[in-house]
Write a protein that holds these residues in place. Sequence first.
Motif, PDB file in Angstrom:
ATOM      1  N   GLN A 289     -71.096 -22.624 -49.530  1.00  0.00           N
ATOM      2  CA  GLN A 289     -69.842 -23.379 -49.485  1.00  0.00           C
ATOM      3  C   GLN A 289     -68.672 -22.464 -49.130  1.00  0.00           C
ATOM      4  OE1 GLN A 289     -69.817 -25.088 -53.403  1.00  0.00           O
ATOM      5  NE2 GLN A 289     -70.994 -26.906 -52.789  1.00  0.00           N
ATOM      6  N   HIS A 290     -68.695 -21.215 -49.627  1.00  0.00           N
ATOM      7  CA  HIS A 290     -67.637 -20.265 -49.296  1.00  0.00           C
ATOM      8  C   HIS A 290     -67.612 -19.979 -47.793  1.00  0.00           C
ATOM      9  CE1 HIS A 290     -67.249 -18.403 -53.594  1.00  0.00           C
ATOM     10  NE2 HIS A 290     -66.615 -19.539 -53.463  1.00  0.00           N
ATOM     11  N   LEU A 291     -68.784 -19.879 -47.163  1.00  0.00           N
ATOM     12  CA  LEU A 291     -68.828 -19.680 -45.714  1.00  0.00           C
ATOM     13  C   LEU A 291     -68.042 -20.770 -44.996  1.00  0.00           C
ATOM     14  CD1 LEU A 291     -72.601 -18.822 -45.004  1.00  0.00           C
ATOM     15  CD2 LEU A 291     -70.695 -17.233 -45.194  1.00  0.00           C
ATOM     16  N   LEU A 292     -68.258 -21.998 -45.425  1.00  0.00           N
ATOM     17  CA  LEU A 292     -67.606 -23.136 -44.778  1.00  0.00           C
ATOM     18  C   LEU A 292     -66.122 -23.184 -45.120  1.00  0.00           C
ATOM     19  CD1 LEU A 292     -70.401 -25.811 -45.377  1.00  0.00           C
ATOM     20  CD2 LEU A 292     -70.128 -24.236 -43.455  1.00  0.00           C
ATOM     21  N   TYR A 293     -65.774 -22.890 -46.397  1.00  0.00           N
ATOM     22  CA  TYR A 293     -64.363 -22.877 -46.800  1.00  0.00           C
ATOM     23  C   TYR A 293     -63.587 -21.836 -45.991  1.00  0.00           C
ATOM     24  CZ  TYR A 293     -65.879 -25.474 -50.990  1.00  0.00           C
ATOM     25  OH  TYR A 293     -66.401 -26.408 -51.847  1.00  0.00           O
ATOM     26  N   PHE A 396     -74.103 -28.490 -41.528  1.00  0.00           N
ATOM     27  CA  PHE A 396     -75.210 -29.435 -41.398  1.00  0.00           C
ATOM     28  C   PHE A 396     -76.547 -28.695 -41.346  1.00  0.00           C
ATOM     29  CE2 PHE A 396     -78.127 -31.646 -38.443  1.00  0.00           C
ATOM     30  CZ  PHE A 396     -78.360 -32.793 -39.184  1.00  0.00           C
ATOM     31  N   LYS A 397     -76.620 -27.593 -40.575  1.00  0.00           N
ATOM     32  CA  LYS A 397     -77.872 -26.841 -40.439  1.00  0.00           C
ATOM     33  C   LYS A 397     -78.293 -26.222 -41.774  1.00  0.00           C
ATOM     34  CE  LYS A 397     -79.518 -25.549 -36.775  1.00  0.00           C
ATOM     35  NZ  LYS A 397     -80.679 -25.984 -35.979  1.00  0.00           N
ATOM     36  N   LEU A 398     -77.335 -25.650 -42.506  1.00  0.00           N
ATOM     37  CA  LEU A 398     -77.655 -25.038 -43.796  1.00  0.00           C
ATOM     38  C   LEU A 398     -78.091 -26.090 -44.811  1.00  0.00           C
ATOM     39  CD1 LEU A 398     -74.749 -22.425 -44.021  1.00  0.00           C
ATOM     40  CD2 LEU A 398     -77.181 -21.881 -43.942  1.00  0.00           C
ATOM     41  N   HIS A 399     -77.434 -27.240 -44.802  1.00  0.00           N
ATOM     42  CA  HIS A 399     -77.800 -28.322 -45.715  1.00  0.00           C
ATOM     43  C   HIS A 399     -79.216 -28.811 -45.413  1.00  0.00           C
ATOM     44  CE1 HIS A 399     -77.433 -31.876 -48.237  1.00  0.00           C
ATOM     45  NE2 HIS A 399     -77.809 -32.617 -47.205  1.00  0.00           N
TER      46      HIS A 399
END
Length: 406
Positions: A289-293, A396-399
């Motif tokens: 989540q930090h990567l995306l934030y 999306f890919k990580l999820h």
Amino acid sequence: MIKAFRALQYRNFRLFFPGLIVSQIGIWMQNVAVAWLVYDLTKSPFTMGSIMCVNAIPLLFITPFGGVIVDKFDRHKLLFTIQILFALQALLMTIASYSGFIAIWNIVFLSLFLNIIASIDAPLRQSTFICLVDDVNDLSNAISLNSCCFNLARLIGPALAGLIIAHIDVRACFLINFLCLMPSVFLVKMMHINDVKSDEIKNATIVEGLKEGLRYISNHQQIKLLLQFIAIFSFTVLTYSVLIPMYCKDVLNSDADVLGLLMSMAGVGALTASLFLACKTTSSKGLQQHLLYGTVLIGICFIGIGLIHSVTMSALFMLGAGFGMPIFFVSNNMLIQSIVDDDKRGRVMSINALCFMGTTSVSSFLAGSVAEILGIAQTFTLLGCILFGLAIYFGFKLHRLNCSEK
């Protein structure tokens, strides 16, 4: 022990940490001094840019082999040797500058020598943190504190170099860098690192070891995805250092004082984020989540820089962008280090370093070309939109990868 500095409870890290801070400050001072000296000797921005580009070649071609060397040979002996070589390079720069024999050819030679050392140092340092803490749960804290060191040195080193060049002499920066590296030599020598190597990598050649590392990355879906993410992210984000000087001059109609303010704000944001991460113990899901934030935050700030042209708002946006960079880079590093096998750690971290460092020269050239066509402010807006797209795609890919592993 304060939570943010809990890795300091371990003897090896206590020895490593102060030497790292001081040596990084010295290296940043030398980098500024070299750039100043090259421009002073050539009076040509093109020549200076060409020399800096040539100097980056070892980082591109030697770093992957550096990872094999790290996995193959004893880390403690390598760390000590690398510190000696850094100090030798600084001493040679000092002797050349004070003796009056400094010229473009020996600056290029010694800069190439420095980057060859750095090509091995990057994966070595990143993969050694696991050996510096006794509890693997404190690995993330050690990585965050390393980021703090880097960002603190990035703030202090150039500022000190500027003062020394202005009030003493550019040559003094090389001498101070040598003196800054000496404590690290002795502190690393005092460390006791237990580094067990697998027979497979010990008996393999350098080329075989590299091939095996690349196969491992190719077959490990999560590591491969994270490396792809950092490569594209770095390619997009790190162009700001090239665009911001032009943005200050042509969009804000400001001088070097404003440029210094904006770059300092980015440094303050980065240091704050590193301290924030050092205080946290985050799960694998939290790190993703930090990567995306971090990606989204920088995207918002870049779009803001592109649309709102005021010094105050630009400074705030640079503060936010600076905060977002360690949030991404440190979280990415923590994630990879938490899942990589110990006997492949050096090779994987070398490719991680290559994805981080190796994209900058090409992306800076492309960003400059795009800015020439679209305009500097519009280029920032475009980069911000690309970052939003990256966050959506890799989120999306990580999820999906996490769901497939359950």
